[in-house]
Design a protein around this motif. Structure first.
Motif, PDB file in Angstrom:
ATOM      1  N   MET A   1      31.290  -4.825  -3.503  1.00 42.85           N
ATOM      2  CA  MET A   1      32.450  -4.559  -3.315  1.00 42.85           C
ATOM      3  C   MET A   1      32.853  -2.992  -2.784  1.00 42.85           C
ATOM      4  O   MET A   1      33.838  -2.906  -2.176  1.00 42.85           O
ATOM      5  CB  MET A   1      33.140  -4.879  -4.751  1.00 42.85           C
ATOM      6  N   VAL A   2      32.316  -1.978  -3.333  1.00 40.75           N
ATOM      7  CA  VAL A   2      32.634  -0.617  -3.115  1.00 40.75           C
ATOM      8  C   VAL A   2      32.362  -0.461  -1.419  1.00 40.75           C
ATOM      9  O   VAL A   2      32.938   0.271  -0.827  1.00 40.75           O
ATOM     10  CB  VAL A   2      31.562   0.271  -3.900  1.00 40.75           C
ATOM     11  N   LEU A   3      31.272  -1.310  -1.022  1.00 45.18           N
ATOM     12  CA  LEU A   3      30.991  -0.978   0.594  1.00 45.18           C
ATOM     13  C   LEU A   3      32.208  -1.560   1.191  1.00 45.18           C
ATOM     14  O   LEU A   3      32.677  -0.959   2.305  1.00 45.18           O
ATOM     15  CB  LEU A   3      29.964  -1.969   0.581  1.00 45.18           C
ATOM     16  N   TRP A   4      32.994  -2.628   0.867  1.00 55.47           N
ATOM     17  CA  TRP A   4      34.063  -2.904   1.695  1.00 55.47           C
ATOM     18  C   TRP A   4      35.265  -2.178   1.378  1.00 55.47           C
ATOM     19  O   TRP A   4      35.918  -1.920   2.577  1.00 55.47           O
ATOM     20  CB  TRP A   4      34.574  -4.519   1.132  1.00 55.47           C
ATOM     21  N   VAL A   5      35.413  -1.463   0.331  1.00 59.95           N
ATOM     22  CA  VAL A   5      36.443  -0.502   0.118  1.00 59.95           C
ATOM     23  C   VAL A   5      36.041   0.734   1.000  1.00 59.95           C
ATOM     24  O   VAL A   5      37.146   1.275   1.775  1.00 59.95           O
ATOM     25  CB  VAL A   5      36.547  -0.105  -1.366  1.00 59.95           C
ATOM     26  N   VAL A   6      34.895   1.162   1.167  1.00 61.43           N
ATOM     27  CA  VAL A   6      34.632   2.184   1.991  1.00 61.43           C
ATOM     28  C   VAL A   6      34.944   1.976   3.640  1.00 61.43           C
ATOM     29  O   VAL A   6      35.333   2.629   4.381  1.00 61.43           O
ATOM     30  CB  VAL A   6      33.170   2.762   1.748  1.00 61.43           C
TER      31      VAL A   6
END
Length: 85
Positions: A1-6
């Motif tokens: 999930m954090v990867l998609w935000v980044v």
């Protein structure tokens, strides 16, 4: 999930950068045209300046010739006898 935000933040940043660059390139074209026009005017001004210098030199030469001619006329008048004046 954090990867998609980044990834989303990076893509938004790239999109803003591309839009800013596009706007900048759009502004550069008129500036380039104006710079070219200024360069043409500068070249024309340099030509006119050279012509003005030549004209000033010719005027000075003519002034000197007129001065010499006036001196010669004065000498001729002195050498000629007065005729009833």
């Amino acid at each position: 999930m954090v990867l998609w935000v980044v990834i989303a933040v990076v893509l938004v940043g790239l999109l803003v950068l591309v839009l800013a660059a596009g706007s900048l390139v759009g502004r550069l074209r008129p500036l380039r045209r104006a710079a070219m026009a200024l360069l043409r005017r500068q070249a024309e001004a340099e030509k006119l300046q050279a012509a003005a210098l030549t004209l000033a030199q010719e005027a000075e030469t003519l002034r000197l010739k007129a001065e010499i001619t006036q001196e010669r006329i004065a000498l001729i008048k002195v050498k000629q006898p007065s005729r009833g004046r």
